[in-house]
Enzyme design. Structure first.
Site, PDB file in Angstrom:
ATOM      1  N   SER A   1      55.365 -43.959  22.679  1.00 51.73           N
ATOM      2  CA  SER A   1      55.781 -43.246  21.471  1.00 51.73           C
ATOM      3  C   SER A   1      54.756 -42.170  21.189  1.00 51.73           C
ATOM      4  CB  SER A   1      55.857 -44.209  20.295  1.00 51.73           C
ATOM      5  OG  SER A   1      55.886 -43.476  19.084  1.00 51.73           O
TER       6      SER A   1
ATOM      7  N   TYR B   1      52.132 -50.714  14.968  1.00 52.58           N
ATOM      8  CA  TYR B   1      53.063 -50.095  15.907  1.00 52.58           C
ATOM      9  C   TYR B   1      52.316 -49.108  16.810  1.00 52.58           C
ATOM     10  CZ  TYR B   1      57.124 -47.471  17.566  1.00 52.58           C
ATOM     11  OH  TYR B   1      58.064 -46.869  18.356  1.00 52.58           O
TER      12      TYR B   1
END
Lengths: 599, 276
Positions: free
Chosen positions: A469, A482
């Site tokens: 990501s 995350y």
């Protein structure tokens, strides 16, 4: 003439269980080996230079259970005898005589399916374009060997109107052809092959071409290579000077192009459609000796092509593979985790459209089944749904075992499954951490560990794609857990890439920014009440919806990354921008990390 | 239900049947090489010959990946083009004739020759027809129903393509239209019908409802009694499918009577029944 080396070659052929016969033609004897049931369609494998029929041993073994596989040593190679004198004994006309004699002996009533590698392909192009073989060839699979006539026209076109691009192509292929010039010198090549080069050749192949050691090349190599020099001397100059203008293929052709070939440019085949209508193109990330390094892939493509051109052909499976990636991924096995939605589903569909076989893995069995069903409708020859939790090591081990035994070794692995977790670090519990790391990091670790190992053990290359990501390099106070998990995935990918590079396995990390998927509606927000969490989910979903970056574009980046073997691919402008800042102005990213998200 | 009401519904039902008959007749005449413009003209001529003088909108025809509105950026792209039909290509005919003052707006999805993916999309539309009716009967807000349809599409693996329509509508109200000798149209829409829609929009704006069933805040109200032309439109990688038909919403307390599809004997409904 005697074949001292040939006898030894026969004992370590690697062609276990082959039936041998001798075919006499034009004063020489050809050594022919047959495998499989003669009632099945005949597949005739023609070897290149400097090789003997044993180069095909692994491919032949894989085809033998479905086809009648025939191999022969080209005149002067392996255990076949050589013409006397050698000069003028290797012309394409004589090689065509040999082919017809073998084809008539092994399959008198039905046309054969021809497969050629290197010089085997060069001569097969002659077979498939001359009139006297018409009706004897059912299909032709060519790898790493252009038709000399086509090559002659290719050179003439580029030399006649040398635009910068065409001149570049000409010079590029000219540089790759250095060995052809050397082979035209008298005596020296023979001396080198019978002397030091012949002795060192196996080592050179292992080191430069990454060919696994073993029974190949056979001990007849120096002899093969010395005789085979006449293939070049008898044909190359004559054909390139006056290429035939009627060299049209009278059988369907499949072209397999290794993209890492040190001797042949991919550009050679640019105009091939004009000579071979309905040409089927395949590309393979490999070096020149694909019959040794990629036997599984070759056997699968050859088998499919032969079946498609046997009587009746393949059953209709709906949409035909299409798009720019079909030649690369057709028939390959692709496993995607988190395939029930979002980026995973879009990626599975993109591979399916290119004709790959799909294994859709997800916790959501129904969603995965849906993905597999639609994948079959848009071009996947086969697709399966496998319910599994990627964070569960034992479940993943069972999955890896099942996939290997039932569907085969995965060619492309996409570790996509991930969950969202937002909230301050001090509000994040150990439980939250475990949950997000289990899926986002351990899922990737298990995938790479199990399927990567299978790929490496097979030794025929492959590719691993990990969906990281932009959060992997963009710190944020809203996404500590995350971002940590994704940063770990990014670093894991980079390390793994270094480790597996030597085995022809590529590893790519994809770093998407804000993509409109349902990761937002299932994300967990720490440190807030249930209602507030629900509100934030809705708000984020709405914001992502407004951003509206489609997962299909990420899927496209995944396929492109595999084809180009890219290391790190940021997707979406914000991800690219952050990547740039992380290198040139990390301070700016740190300032951004302090901004409160608009939730 | 009063007699006047029954007669009115019969009028709508007749024109909806006429419109579907037109779509089926034109679809049967489509051959490889026919362009979208020709298909649109065939619909117009077929209906003109049967007495249609006014339109809610002129007939549309979309072929190939235009059925999924691939690459649509401006509304002008909805109009028929010179795209030619090929074997295996999906197509959509969308027509909205006004006949004897009654309006219909129908959408017909078909395919030239077998196409399993298109068949799958058509079959999956059934769940949307059921979902919409069920939630309208529950008197859920139109915006919520829109979002539920959206979620179902995502779960099925498809993209919502009615979002591409003006205002992203999944449905719009239709009504009776005065018959005039001169019935002009602007940008393909009949002026009489537009007038009716504008009037509804004005009243609705005052009373907190809208004749356009959209994903936006102005549709955050329970279903308004009247006739709605509902058109869920699925898209999947260059293949699109939709149906469009009239949903009757009344103010009855009986759930069965509070909302129902005007006609259950339509091509797509018959198709689902045959598949069972």
């Amino acid at each position: 003439m005697s074949n001292g080396a040939g006898g030894a070659g026969g004992t370590d052929t690697g062609l276990a269980g082959a039936r041998e016969r001798w075919v006499r033609t034009g004063g020489i004897e050809l050594c022919v080996a047959e495998l499989g049931d003669p009632a099945r369609p005949t597949v005739l494998l023609v070897h290149g230079y400097p090789d003997s029929k044993e180069v095909w041993s692994q491919v032949a073994g894989r085809l033998a259970d479905r086809f009648h596989v025939v191999l022969y040593d080209v005149r002067g190679h392996g255990r076949s005898t050589a013409p006397v004198p050698l000069r003028g004994g290797f012309t394409l006309e004589k090689l065509t005589d040999d082919f017809l004699a073998v084809a008539d002996a092994v399959s008198p009533d039905r046309p054969v399916h021809l497969v050629g590698h290197d010089w085997g392909s060069v001569q097969s192009w002659e077979f498939v374009t001359v009139a006297r073989t018409e009706g004897r060839i059912a299909s032709f699979t060519s790898m790493s060997g252009p038709s000399l006539d086509h090559l002659g026209h290719w050179i003439k076109q580029r030399a006649a109107r040398p635009t910068p691009r065409r001149a570049g192509q000409l010079l590029g292929q000219g540089a790759k052809s250095w060995y052809i010039y050397l082979l035209h010198t008298p005596v020296l090549p023979e001396l080198a092959w019978r002397g030091p080069l012949g002795k060192r050749w196996p080592k050179i192949l292992q080191r430069i071409e990454k060919i696994p050691g073993g029974t190949y090349p056979t001990s007849s190599l120096p002899q093969d290579a010395a005789h085979g020099a006449w293939l070049y001397r008898d044909n190359v100059r004559a054909r390139l000077r006056r290429p035939r203008t009627d060299a049209y293929a009278h059988a369907p052709v499949q072209l397999i192009t290794p993209t890492g070939d040190a001797f042949l440019s991919e550009r050679l085949y640019d105009d091939l459609e004009q000579w071979a209508p309905h040409l089927v193109r395949r590309t393979l990330p490999a070096k020149h000796w694909v019959p040794r390094t990629r036997p599984d892939q070759l056997a699968s493509w050859i088998g499919d092509f032969v079946m498609a051109h046997e009587d009746g052909g393949l059953p209709d499976r709906g949409a035909a593979p299409s798009g720019p990636y079909a030649e690369r991924f057709g028939g390959q096995l692709v496993l995607v985790t988190g395939a029930a939605g979002g980026i995973g589903r879009a990626t599975a569909f993109a591979f399916a459209e290119a004709g790959a076989r799909i294994v859709a893995v997800d916790r959501d069995a129904e969603g995965a089944a849906r993905t597999a069903e639609l994948a079959r409708l848009i071009g996947a020859p086969d697709a399966w749904a496998e319910p599994a939790d990627v964070g569960d090591g034992q479940a993943m081990e069972r999955l890896a075992e099942k996939v290997a035994t039932e569907y085969g070794i995965v060619d492309v692995l996409v570790n996509n499954a991930g969950i969202g977790l937002s909230g301050a670090f001090l509000d994040t519990t150990a439980e939250d951490w475990k949950k997000v790391l289990d899926v986002n990091l351990w899922g990737v670790i298990h995938g790479c560990r199990l399927f990567g190992k299978q790929m490496a053990e097979r030794g025929q290359g492959g590719h691993i794609v990990n969906i990281a990501s932009a959060a992997a390099y963009q710190p944020s106070k809203a996404l500590p857990a995350y971002s940590t998990s994704k940063a770990a995935v990014l670093m894991l990918s980079e390390c793994l890439r270094a480790e597996l590079a030597g085995q022809g396995i590529g590893v790519s990390a994809i770093c998407p920014g804000f993509v409109n998927t349902n990761i937002t509606s299932t994300a967990h927000f720490t440190g807030v009440s249930v209602e507030e969490e629900e509100r934030r989910r809705k708000k984020t979903s709405r914001l992502y919806g407004l951003r509206n970056y489609p997962p299909e574009k990420v899927a496209d980046a995944v396929l492109r990354a595999v084809v180009r073997n890219q290391a790190v691919v940021p997707v979406t402008p914000e991800a690219r921008g952050a990547r740039l800042l992380s290198r040139f102005a990390p301070g700016a990213l740190r300032a951004l990390a302090r901004v409160e998200p608009p939730l | 239900m009063t007699d006047a009401r029954t007669a009115e519904l019969r009028g709508f039902k007749e024109v909806q049947r006429l419109a579907y008959a037109c779509a089926e007749a034109v679809a049967a005449r489509l051959r490889p090489g026919v362009t979208e413009r020709e298909a649109a003209r065939m619909q117009r001529e077929w209906l003109r010959a049967r007495g249609v003088r006014d339109w809610f909108h002129l007939p549309f025809a979309w072929f190939g990946d235009r059925t999924a509105f691939a690459g649509f950026r401006i509304p002008l792209q909805f109009f028929p083009t010179g795209r030619r039909l090929e074997a295996g290509m999906p197509f959509i005919l969308d027509l909205a004739p006004v006949h004897r003052g009654f309006t219909a707006d129908v959408g017909y999805s078909g395919c030239l020759g077998p196409n399993r993916l298109h068949g799958k999309l058509l079959a999956d539309l059934e769940a949307h027809r059921e979902l919409i009716l069920r939630e309208v009967r529950e008197r859920r807000s139109l915006r919520e129903i829109y979002e539920d349809v959206d979620r179902l599409m995502v779960r099925q693996g498809y993209a919502n393509r009615h979002r591409a329509y003006p205002f992203g509508v999944i449905a719009h109200k239709i009504d009776r239209v005065k018959e005039r000798r001169w019935s002009p149209h602007v940008f393909g829409f009949g002026t009489q019908s537009l007038k009716g829609l504008a009037g509804d929009a004005l009243h609705g704006h005052r009373d907190g409802w809208s004749p356009l069933w959209s994903p936006y805040r102005f549709s955050d109200h329970p279903p308004k009694p009247g006739l709605w032309a509902v058109e869920p439109h699925l898209g999947f990688r260059g293949t699109g499918a939709k149906f469009e038909e009239i949903l009757v919403v009344t103010d009855s307390r009986d759930p069965e009577q509070s909302a129902f599809w005007l006609d259950d004997d339509l091509p797509h409904v018959r198709r689902w029944a045959e598949a069972v």
